[in-house]
Design an enzyme around this catalytic site. Structure first.
Site, PDB file in Angstrom:
ATOM      1  N   PRO A 121       0.819  -1.215   0.000  1.00 48.58           N
ATOM      2  CA  PRO A 121       0.000   0.000   0.000  1.00 48.58           C
ATOM      3  C   PRO A 121       0.853   1.265   0.000  1.00 48.58           C
ATOM      4  O   PRO A 121       1.926   1.301   0.603  1.00 48.58           O
ATOM      5  CB  PRO A 121      -0.768  -0.112   1.320  1.00 48.58           C
ATOM      6  CG  PRO A 121       0.159  -0.875   2.205  1.00 48.58           C
ATOM      7  CD  PRO A 121       0.883  -1.853   1.320  1.00 48.58           C
TER       8      PRO A 121
ATOM      9  N   CYS B 228       3.536  29.263 -15.976  1.00 51.89           N
ATOM     10  CA  CYS B 228       3.049  29.803 -17.250  1.00 51.89           C
ATOM     11  C   CYS B 228       2.407  28.722 -18.097  1.00 51.89           C
ATOM     12  O   CYS B 228       2.907  28.357 -19.168  1.00 51.89           O
ATOM     13  CB  CYS B 228       4.199  30.478 -17.985  1.00 51.89           C
ATOM     14  SG  CYS B 228       4.813  31.840 -17.028  1.00 51.89           S
ATOM     15  N   GLU B 229       1.349  28.142 -17.559  1.00 51.35           N
ATOM     16  CA  GLU B 229       0.570  27.126 -18.268  1.00 51.35           C
ATOM     17  C   GLU B 229      -0.864  27.271 -17.786  1.00 51.35           C
ATOM     18  O   GLU B 229      -1.099  27.416 -16.581  1.00 51.35           O
ATOM     19  CB  GLU B 229       1.026  25.709 -17.875  1.00 51.35           C
ATOM     20  CG  GLU B 229       2.468  25.437 -18.093  1.00 51.35           C
ATOM     21  CD  GLU B 229       2.713  24.258 -19.038  1.00 51.35           C
ATOM     22  OE1 GLU B 229       1.761  23.777 -19.677  1.00 51.35           O
ATOM     23  OE2 GLU B 229       3.886  23.870 -19.113  1.00 51.35           O
TER      24      GLU B 229
HETATM   25  N1  LLP Z   1       3.051  -1.330  -5.958  1.00 55.97           N
HETATM   26  C1  LLP Z   1       3.408  -0.987  -7.214  1.00 55.97           C
HETATM   27  C2  LLP Z   1       4.148  -1.951  -8.021  1.00 55.97           C
HETATM   28  C3  LLP Z   1       3.059   0.269  -7.729  1.00 55.97           C
HETATM   29  O1  LLP Z   1       3.409   0.596  -8.970  1.00 55.97           O
HETATM   30  C4  LLP Z   1       2.341   1.179  -6.911  1.00 55.97           C
HETATM   31  C5  LLP Z   1       1.966   2.508  -7.419  1.00 55.97           C
HETATM   32  C6  LLP Z   1       2.012   0.784  -5.599  1.00 55.97           C
HETATM   33  C7  LLP Z   1       2.374  -0.471  -5.152  1.00 55.97           C
HETATM   34  C8  LLP Z   1       1.268   1.673  -4.641  1.00 55.97           C
HETATM   35  O2  LLP Z   1       0.018   2.001  -5.111  1.00 55.97           O
HETATM   36  P1  LLP Z   1      -0.989   2.848  -4.166  1.00 55.97           P
HETATM   37  O3  LLP Z   1      -1.340   1.975  -2.980  1.00 55.97           O
HETATM   38  O4  LLP Z   1      -0.302   4.063  -3.751  1.00 55.97           O
HETATM   39  O5  LLP Z   1      -2.154   3.108  -5.044  1.00 55.97           O
HETATM   40  N2  LLP Z   1       0.885   9.258  -9.250  1.00 55.97           N
HETATM   41  C9  LLP Z   1      -0.406   8.601  -9.247  1.00 55.97           C
HETATM   42  C10 LLP Z   1      -0.329   7.202  -8.651  1.00 55.97           C
HETATM   43  C11 LLP Z   1       0.683   6.314  -9.326  1.00 55.97           C
HETATM   44  C12 LLP Z   1       0.793   4.942  -8.687  1.00 55.97           C
HETATM   45  C13 LLP Z   1       1.986   4.194  -9.186  1.00 55.97           C
HETATM   46  N3  LLP Z   1       2.176   2.886  -8.624  1.00 55.97           N
HETATM   47  C14 LLP Z   1      -1.400   9.485  -8.506  1.00 55.97           C
HETATM   48  O6  LLP Z   1      -1.038  10.559  -8.049  1.00 55.97           O
HETATM   49  O7  LLP Z   1      -2.567   9.137  -8.397  1.00 55.97           O
END
Ligand code: LLP
Length: 411
Positions: free
Chosen positions: A285, A354-355
């Site tokens: 998580p 500036c976007e």
């Molecule tokens: N495990 C792997 C292999 C991952 O690629 C990710 C997130 C996680 C765990 C954790 O996922 P979470 O529990 O945080 O959903 N920047 C985007 C989110 C990108 C997530 C990338 N991978 C946003 O701001 O929503």
């Protein structure tokens, strides 16, 4: 309770303590993230306790890409978390902040020779492999080093959860993981490198900000079925299933306790789908542990009105928090001290970049604002500071942590 509004003021309220955010803003000019460490602690405990009901043999690997602030890493380690990383930079940062090599799972589709070599030398817990060429590369490097590589094979279970298309990862058209039908090809690589590859785990990760729990259930069910077959295969040495991360939060309300029923639902489905699973249950998580417990604080530089819009122009924007412009994400925005006598005004809250996409929130009804008022963009503890840049050569924001009513500044 984390960030909440008491008597028209933004506070961090936990246990018996309540810390007024305006106390920090008073001494600041520049934008900053503020994290609530006690909130993260209670969220981690809640999550881990819930999943322990599914398996006593549980490893929680915090996905540090969500927020890699040193004090957050140290706190999570002290609570018993392990860590999920996606680069050598994250490996180093994790180890500088008390994680051991044996705590680390390395994920990601593009691991370089250098990254694999360093991780094998360090003796990390597991490398989650995403392609056949990666498996071959790891085997060759292991042979050179004379080590056995601890491998988890990441499968792509082909589910398509309801979330932003940029953050689904377990659909067949995404770049992540191997197809279940590739198992035979994996066997071919392993039979060439029996002494180098220990296929100890299977893993999945279907995406992020997922509230549609049925997708998790479908993905786990499909994966467990394949696990049961591969368990019989002498080339595999399966001992664990890594169900990834991805659980979302309720960005539409500032009440963090509304996430708890989602966590309960998730833990119950994991329990139901992994019943009688004999191995170690691993999860990764990120967001669900930290998103609620971070806010981006920005100061109003100007109020600007034209015939169509009222703009609150802040000293922070898309360079510090990319989520609104990148994923059309909505974050609640609240004043640090509300001007209760002011009239209600509809604002576009924007940054200095500036976007035209530099909008933190559009059409927000707020009590009338003035120059130098502070606003908080809430629920920014995950994928906030870690995705920030100094685009337009603006300075990076600061980062403060509040813990037991004490403020710590690291950057
Ligand atoms: N495990 C792997 C292999 C991952 O690629 C990710 C997130 C996680 C765990 C954790 O996922 P979470 O529990 O945080 O959903 N920047 C985007 C989110 C990108 C997530 C990338 N991978 C946003 O701001 O929503």
């Amino acid at each position: 309770m984390a960030f909440s509004i008491i008597d028209n003021q933004l506070v961090i309220a936990n246990k018996e303590l309540s810390y007024s955010v305006s106390d920090i803003c008073k001494n600041q000019e520049e934008p900053f993230y503020l994290y609530d460490l006690d909130g993260i602690e209670s969220r981690f405990d809640y999550f881990a306790k819930g999943l322990k009901k599914a398996s006593q043999d549980l490893r929680v690997h915090y996905a540090m890409k969500a927020n890699s602030h040193p004090l957050i890493l140290q706190k999570l380690k002290s609570l018993g978390a392990h860590v999920d990383v996606v680069s050598l930079g994250e490996v180093k940062l994790a180890m500088e902040n008390h994680f051991l090599a044996s705590d680390i799972i390395f994920s990601g589709v593009g691991k370089s020779v250098k990254e694999i070599t360093e991780c094998l030398k360090l003796g990390i817990y597991q490398i989650n492999v995403e392609s056949l060429p990666e498996l071959e590369r790891i085997a060759q490097i292991s042979k050179k080093l004379g080590v056995v590589a601890p491998i988890g094979i990441r499968f792509n279970p082909d589910v398509n959860p309801e979330t932003h298309p940029y953050i689904t990862t377990g659909f067949r058209e995404n770049k992540f993981g191997l197809d279940f039908s590739d198992a035979g090809k994996i066997d071919l690589v392993v039979s060439d490198y029996k002494d180098q590859l220990n296929l100890q785990g299977m893993s999945i990760h279907i995406g992020s900000q997922i509230k549609d729990t049925q997708s998790f259930a479908d993905a786990i069910e499909k994966t467990i079925n394949v696990y049961k077959t591969l368990e019989q295969n002498p080339l595999w040495n399966l001992q664990s299933l890594d169900i990834g991360g991805g659980l979302g939060i309720n960005y539409n309300t500032i009440d963090e306790t509304t996430d708890l029923s989602l966590i309960d639902e998730y833990c119950a489905l994991v329990k139901a789908k992994t019943q009688n699973f004999p191995g170690t249950l691993i999860c990764e998580p990120g967001r669900v542990l930290v998103a609620r417990f971070g806010a981006l604080l920005g100061r109003v530089e100007y109020i600007k009105n034209n015939n169509y819009k009222n703009f609150a122009i802040l000293n922070t924007g898309m360079h510090h928090l990319m989520r609104p412009c990148l994923y059309s994400a909505t974050h609640n925005i609240v004043p640090v001290i509300e001007n209760t006598d002011g009239k209600d005004v509809l604002y576009d809250v924007v940054g200095p970049i500036c976007e035209s996409s530099d909008v933190l929130g559009s059409d927000r009804l707020l009590k009338e604002l003035k120059q130098d008022d502070w606003l908080a963009i809430l629920d920014a503890g995950a994928y906030g500071a870690v995705m920030a840049s100094n685009y337009n050569q603006h300075e990076m924001m600061g980062e403060f942590v509040v813990s037991s009513n004490q403020v710590h500044k690291v950057n």
